[in-house]
Design a protein around this motif. Structure first.
Motif, PDB file in Angstrom:
ATOM      1  N   LEU A 296     -41.803  -6.865 -29.033  1.00  0.00           N
ATOM      2  CA  LEU A 296     -40.451  -6.885 -29.590  1.00  0.00           C
ATOM      3  C   LEU A 296     -40.148  -5.578 -30.305  1.00  0.00           C
ATOM      4  O   LEU A 296     -39.046  -5.021 -30.191  1.00  0.00           O
ATOM      5  CB  LEU A 296     -40.294  -8.060 -30.549  1.00  0.00           C
ATOM      6  N   ILE A 297     -41.143  -5.048 -31.022  1.00  0.00           N
ATOM      7  CA  ILE A 297     -40.940  -3.774 -31.719  1.00  0.00           C
ATOM      8  C   ILE A 297     -40.712  -2.648 -30.713  1.00  0.00           C
ATOM      9  O   ILE A 297     -39.831  -1.797 -30.888  1.00  0.00           O
ATOM     10  CB  ILE A 297     -42.157  -3.469 -32.624  1.00  0.00           C
ATOM     11  N   ARG A 298     -41.524  -2.633 -29.637  1.00  0.00           N
ATOM     12  CA  ARG A 298     -41.367  -1.595 -28.622  1.00  0.00           C
ATOM     13  C   ARG A 298     -39.985  -1.675 -27.991  1.00  0.00           C
ATOM     14  O   ARG A 298     -39.333  -0.645 -27.753  1.00  0.00           O
ATOM     15  CB  ARG A 298     -42.447  -1.732 -27.548  1.00  0.00           C
ATOM     16  N   GLU A 299     -39.533  -2.891 -27.679  1.00  0.00           N
ATOM     17  CA  GLU A 299     -38.228  -3.074 -27.051  1.00  0.00           C
ATOM     18  C   GLU A 299     -37.111  -2.564 -27.951  1.00  0.00           C
ATOM     19  O   GLU A 299     -36.224  -1.823 -27.518  1.00  0.00           O
ATOM     20  CB  GLU A 299     -38.032  -4.560 -26.745  1.00  0.00           C
ATOM     21  N   THR A 300     -37.166  -2.945 -29.246  1.00  0.00           N
ATOM     22  CA  THR A 300     -36.119  -2.528 -30.183  1.00  0.00           C
ATOM     23  C   THR A 300     -36.142  -1.022 -30.410  1.00  0.00           C
ATOM     24  O   THR A 300     -35.099  -0.350 -30.393  1.00  0.00           O
ATOM     25  CB  THR A 300     -36.292  -3.265 -31.513  1.00  0.00           C
ATOM     26  N   MET A 301     -37.348  -0.478 -30.624  1.00  0.00           N
ATOM     27  CA  MET A 301     -37.460   0.966 -30.841  1.00  0.00           C
ATOM     28  C   MET A 301     -37.029   1.756 -29.613  1.00  0.00           C
ATOM     29  O   MET A 301     -36.368   2.789 -29.726  1.00  0.00           O
ATOM     30  CB  MET A 301     -38.902   1.324 -31.203  1.00  0.00           C
ATOM     31  N   GLY A 302     -37.420   1.263 -28.427  1.00  0.00           N
ATOM     32  CA  GLY A 302     -37.057   1.969 -27.197  1.00  0.00           C
ATOM     33  C   GLY A 302     -35.563   2.016 -26.997  1.00  0.00           C
ATOM     34  O   GLY A 302     -34.990   3.069 -26.684  1.00  0.00           O
ATOM     35  N   GLN A 303     -34.880   0.883 -27.196  1.00  0.00           N
ATOM     36  CA  GLN A 303     -33.428   0.856 -27.020  1.00  0.00           C
ATOM     37  C   GLN A 303     -32.728   1.708 -28.074  1.00  0.00           C
ATOM     38  O   GLN A 303     -31.736   2.384 -27.782  1.00  0.00           O
ATOM     39  CB  GLN A 303     -32.933  -0.585 -27.078  1.00  0.00           C
ATOM     40  N   ALA A 304     -33.251   1.697 -29.319  1.00  0.00           N
ATOM     41  CA  ALA A 304     -32.657   2.537 -30.357  1.00  0.00           C
ATOM     42  C   ALA A 304     -32.846   4.016 -30.037  1.00  0.00           C
ATOM     43  O   ALA A 304     -31.939   4.834 -30.246  1.00  0.00           O
ATOM     44  CB  ALA A 304     -33.280   2.196 -31.711  1.00  0.00           C
ATOM     45  N   ALA A 305     -34.034   4.386 -29.528  1.00  0.00           N
ATOM     46  CA  ALA A 305     -34.275   5.792 -29.165  1.00  0.00           C
ATOM     47  C   ALA A 305     -33.365   6.223 -28.025  1.00  0.00           C
ATOM     48  O   ALA A 305     -32.846   7.357 -28.018  1.00  0.00           O
ATOM     49  CB  ALA A 305     -35.745   5.989 -28.791  1.00  0.00           C
ATOM     50  N   VAL A 306     -33.165   5.343 -27.037  1.00  0.00           N
ATOM     51  CA  VAL A 306     -32.232   5.667 -25.957  1.00  0.00           C
ATOM     52  C   VAL A 306     -30.818   5.823 -26.510  1.00  0.00           C
ATOM     53  O   VAL A 306     -30.043   6.672 -26.042  1.00  0.00           O
ATOM     54  CB  VAL A 306     -32.289   4.584 -24.858  1.00  0.00           C
ATOM     55  N   GLY A 307     -30.470   5.019 -27.526  1.00  0.00           N
ATOM     56  CA  GLY A 307     -29.162   5.173 -28.167  1.00  0.00           C
ATOM     57  C   GLY A 307     -29.013   6.523 -28.843  1.00  0.00           C
ATOM     58  O   GLY A 307     -27.955   7.170 -28.758  1.00  0.00           O
ATOM     59  N   GLN A 308     -30.075   6.983 -29.538  1.00  0.00           N
ATOM     60  CA  GLN A 308     -30.048   8.314 -30.133  1.00  0.00           C
ATOM     61  C   GLN A 308     -29.917   9.389 -29.054  1.00  0.00           C
ATOM     62  O   GLN A 308     -29.152  10.352 -29.200  1.00  0.00           O
ATOM     63  CB  GLN A 308     -31.329   8.535 -30.939  1.00  0.00           C
ATOM     64  N   TYR A 309     -30.657   9.215 -27.979  1.00  0.00           N
ATOM     65  CA  TYR A 309     -30.598  10.148 -26.846  1.00  0.00           C
ATOM     66  C   TYR A 309     -29.197  10.184 -26.255  1.00  0.00           C
ATOM     67  O   TYR A 309     -28.656  11.256 -25.934  1.00  0.00           O
ATOM     68  CB  TYR A 309     -31.633   9.718 -25.806  1.00  0.00           C
ATOM     69  N   HIS A 310     -28.582   9.004 -26.137  1.00  0.00           N
ATOM     70  CA  HIS A 310     -27.224   8.918 -25.594  1.00  0.00           C
ATOM     71  C   HIS A 310     -26.231   9.678 -26.475  1.00  0.00           C
ATOM     72  O   HIS A 310     -25.355  10.377 -25.965  1.00  0.00           O
ATOM     73  CB  HIS A 310     -26.810   7.450 -25.488  1.00  0.00           C
ATOM     74  N   SER A 311     -26.382   9.571 -27.796  1.00  0.00           N
ATOM     75  CA  SER A 311     -25.447  10.265 -28.692  1.00  0.00           C
ATOM     76  C   SER A 311     -25.554  11.777 -28.536  1.00  0.00           C
ATOM     77  O   SER A 311     -24.544  12.490 -28.579  1.00  0.00           O
ATOM     78  CB  SER A 311     -25.724   9.864 -30.143  1.00  0.00           C
ATOM     79  N   GLY A 312     -26.787  12.273 -28.344  1.00  0.00           N
ATOM     80  CA  GLY A 312     -26.960  13.711 -28.164  1.00  0.00           C
ATOM     81  C   GLY A 312     -26.495  14.214 -26.817  1.00  0.00           C
ATOM     82  O   GLY A 312     -26.330  15.426 -26.624  1.00  0.00           O
ATOM     83  N   ARG A 313     -26.275  13.292 -25.871  1.00  0.00           N
ATOM     84  CA  ARG A 313     -25.847  13.672 -24.522  1.00  0.00           C
ATOM     85  C   ARG A 313     -24.358  13.459 -24.288  1.00  0.00           C
ATOM     86  O   ARG A 313     -23.891  13.652 -23.162  1.00  0.00           O
ATOM     87  CB  ARG A 313     -26.640  12.851 -23.489  1.00  0.00           C
ATOM     88  N   ILE A 314     -23.598  13.075 -25.300  1.00  0.00           N
ATOM     89  CA  ILE A 314     -22.175  12.784 -25.086  1.00  0.00           C
ATOM     90  C   ILE A 314     -21.446  14.019 -24.569  1.00  0.00           C
ATOM     91  O   ILE A 314     -20.790  13.994 -23.517  1.00  0.00           O
ATOM     92  CB  ILE A 314     -21.525  12.261 -26.381  1.00  0.00           C
ATOM     93  N   ILE A 315     -21.551  15.129 -25.302  1.00  0.00           N
ATOM     94  CA  ILE A 315     -20.880  16.355 -24.859  1.00  0.00           C
ATOM     95  C   ILE A 315     -21.572  16.955 -23.636  1.00  0.00           C
ATOM     96  O   ILE A 315     -20.889  17.365 -22.680  1.00  0.00           O
ATOM     97  CB  ILE A 315     -20.800  17.370 -26.013  1.00  0.00           C
ATOM     98  N   PRO A 316     -22.903  17.054 -23.590  1.00  0.00           N
ATOM     99  CA  PRO A 316     -23.540  17.565 -22.366  1.00  0.00           C
ATOM    100  C   PRO A 316     -23.156  16.786 -21.107  1.00  0.00           C
ATOM    101  O   PRO A 316     -22.927  17.387 -20.050  1.00  0.00           O
ATOM    102  CB  PRO A 316     -25.035  17.424 -22.669  1.00  0.00           C
ATOM    103  N   MET A 317     -23.059  15.473 -21.205  1.00  0.00           N
ATOM    104  CA  MET A 317     -22.693  14.692 -20.025  1.00  0.00           C
ATOM    105  C   MET A 317     -21.232  14.890 -19.661  1.00  0.00           C
ATOM    106  O   MET A 317     -20.850  14.762 -18.494  1.00  0.00           O
ATOM    107  CB  MET A 317     -22.982  13.214 -20.258  1.00  0.00           C
ATOM    108  N   MET A 318     -20.379  15.214 -20.646  1.00  0.00           N
ATOM    109  CA  MET A 318     -19.001  15.575 -20.329  1.00  0.00           C
ATOM    110  C   MET A 318     -18.986  16.839 -19.470  1.00  0.00           C
ATOM    111  O   MET A 318     -18.255  16.911 -18.469  1.00  0.00           O
ATOM    112  CB  MET A 318     -18.199  15.794 -21.620  1.00  0.00           C
TER     113      MET A 318
END
Length: 530
Positions: A296-318
């Motif tokens: 459960l910890i791995r699942e929560t941490m993994g999804q949160a890390a992907v969320g952080q990654y997604h935020s840093g890719r907002i402008i690059p993906m544009m």
């Protein structure tokens, strides 16, 4: 006295002759101008949507959306076996031969068949798809909503690709604008009203269907004209000749479609590999592995890390989405030049596109780095610090990815798609190997560095393939490739170097003449008068 000569009877104008005069295509200049104008507005709306998603959802839900959106947009070309992907390359070829109707009909039938099989699989095995996409079993309603979104995306892409292959760039730009605005308005209204994640996926599907309407309207309006390019009527074709043309068509399309499918499969695995490695293999904090809730910890941490990654890719993906659109607009024009044996024009168009992508994306990336602290502190309320730290790396490898998209247009036009697939395969292996080494030691930042290096490997492989198949890869291409890397040193250094390279190209008479040709004729005349 001789009588006046009788007027000669007028030659009747056939439907095909009338249609050939009525069919109009957008020039590359008009297409690029309209596309860029719509892109500025559309990407601005997309930026607002991305910021709002990060504020209205926590980082775990943002990570879930990143995985869902990645699956929807990247799995569709793979499960279709590259069938619709032949449209940009071969539409003009079969249109000039008077075989546009059977060509598009067969492509549509193949697309519908593949879609039906894949959607049936999602309906029969929802738990398996939930684990593959989200690392956990999801509700059946969410997987059904994902299936609906996949179908809607296929409808939208088919309409967009067919209009783009007919060089109706203004229609394609309008479709992208309607999709961006529609999804932003509907999704934000849904989230503000307290809607759940399943409904957000359904909203995306509805936006795809609404945006498809202008495309199908344009096809209905121009189809007869486009399908009759010459004096020969398709009605004269017999059933036997149609059967023969089917076998010839399959032999003509199958190698290209197979190479394109392999490219999409490997390329999409490459695109998703970093997020899946983060989701599945992010190192646990000390002591967490000994607890009973480690999964459960791995699942929560993994999804949160992907969320952080997604935020840093907002402008690059544009920026990357703009590169995708540039490649999509460029491909039909390269195919038309290739059919006309204008190989120098093909190389010149590719070179100019590489120049524009490298300069504009580097300057745009530098601006994003400069305003990044304000954006993450104010707009995102300081909740995505990891995203801010990794954004320069993401800007660099997304610019490289856009350059690769333009380069692979040359290889696909030359029907050397296997070289693109090989380059993607090498990059995928490099990404997995580098993530396996760097992710356990450096966490999220290690995964991003691994992805950056893997994109560099893909770019080098694509340049080598282009050079092998006749494209003059020289010092200019190398310089344009290294320019985005300067973003990691300083955004101001990157801007100064980009301006210097742009000025040197403008001073070159041949480059300046080609760039001026991208300006519509009436504006060019006004510039000449001034």
């Amino acid at each position: 006295m001789s009588s006046a000569a009788e007027p000669q009877p007028m030659t009747p104008v056939t439907n095909s002759q009338r249609s050939s005069r009525e069919f109009r295509v957008d020039s590359l200049a008009v297409g690029m101008v309209v596309m860029l104008a719509m892109t500025v507005v559309g990407r601005g709306i997309g930026f607002v949507r991305g910021m709002a998603f990060c504020r209205l959802m926590d980082d775990t839900d943002v990570g879930r959306w990143s995985m869902a959106f990645g699956f929807i947009t990247l799995i569709t070309p793979v499960m279709l076996f590259g069938i619709p992907g032949v449209l940009p390359k071969f539409t003009e070829h079969f249109r000039l031969k008077g075989q546009l109707r059977p060509f598009v009909r067969r492509i549509a039938i193949g697309t519908i068949a593949c879609t039906g099989v894949f959607v049936a699989a999602m309906a029969c095995f929802p738990g398996w798809f939930g684990w593959i996409i989200f690392l956990e079993s999801q509700s059946t309603a969410l997987i059904y909503s994902m299936a609906f979104a996949v179908v809607s995306m296929i409808v939208y892409n088919f309409s967009s690709d067919l209009n783009a292959s007919l060089r109706q760039v203004r229609v394609v730009s309008l479709m992208q604008f309607v999709h961006g605005v529609g999804f932003t308005v509907l999704s934000l209204a849904w989230l503000v009203s307290g809607g759940d994640f399943t409904g957000l996926v359904t909203v995306f599907a509805v936006a795809c269907l609404v945006a498809s309407v202008p495309g199908f309207w344009s096809l209905a309006r121009n189809w007869h004209a486009a399908a009759n390019p010459g004096d020969e009527s398709e009605a004269s074709s017999t059933a036997a000749s149609q059967s023969t043309s089917l076998s010839k068509m399959v032999r003509r399309l199958a190698p290209y479609a197979a190479a394109l499918w392999m490219t999409n499969l490997i390329g999409n695995l490459f695109e998703l590999s970093d997020r899946y490695m983060i989701l599945h293999f992010l190192p646990l904090p000390p002591g967490a592995s000994a607890s009973g809730s480690a999964d459960l910890i791995r699942e929560t941490m993994g999804q949160a890390a992907v969320g952080q990654y997604h935020s840093g890719r907002i402008i690059p993906m544009m920026l990357l989405s703009v590169g995708t659109m540039i490649a999509g607009v460029l491909m039909p024009y390269l195919s038309a030049d290739w059919e006309a044996k204008k190989l120098d024009s093909v190389r010149a168009r590719v070179g100019d596109a590489l120049l524009a992508v490298s300069l504009v994306f580097t300057i745009g990336g530098a601006f994003a780095i400069i305003i990044g602290p304000w954006m993450f502190d104010v707009l995102l309320q300081g909740r995505y610090r990891d995203g801010l730290a990794l954004m320069p790396l993401a800007l660099c490898f997304c610019t490289w990815s856009a350059l690769v998209m333009v380069g692979q247009c040359y290889l696909l036009t030359a029907e050397k798609g296997r070289a693109v697939a090989f380059a993607m395969f090498v990059g995928l292996v490099a990404n997995l190997a580098l993530n396996a080494v760097l992710l356990p030691r450096f966490g999220l930042m290690g995964a991003v560095v691994a992805t950056l290096l893997a994109h560099g490997v893909v770019m080098v492989c694509v340049w080598a393939a282009m050079m092998y198949f006749g494209y003059p890869v020289g010092a200019r291409t190398v310089m344009l490739s290294l320019l985005p890397f300067t973003l990691l040193a300083s955004p101001w250094v990157a801007v100064i170097l980009a301006i210097a390279i742009g000025w040197s190209q403008w001073r070159n008479p041949e480059s300046r003449e080609r760039l001026l040709e991208l300006i519509p004729a009436r504006f060019r005349e006004r510039l000449a008068e001034c």
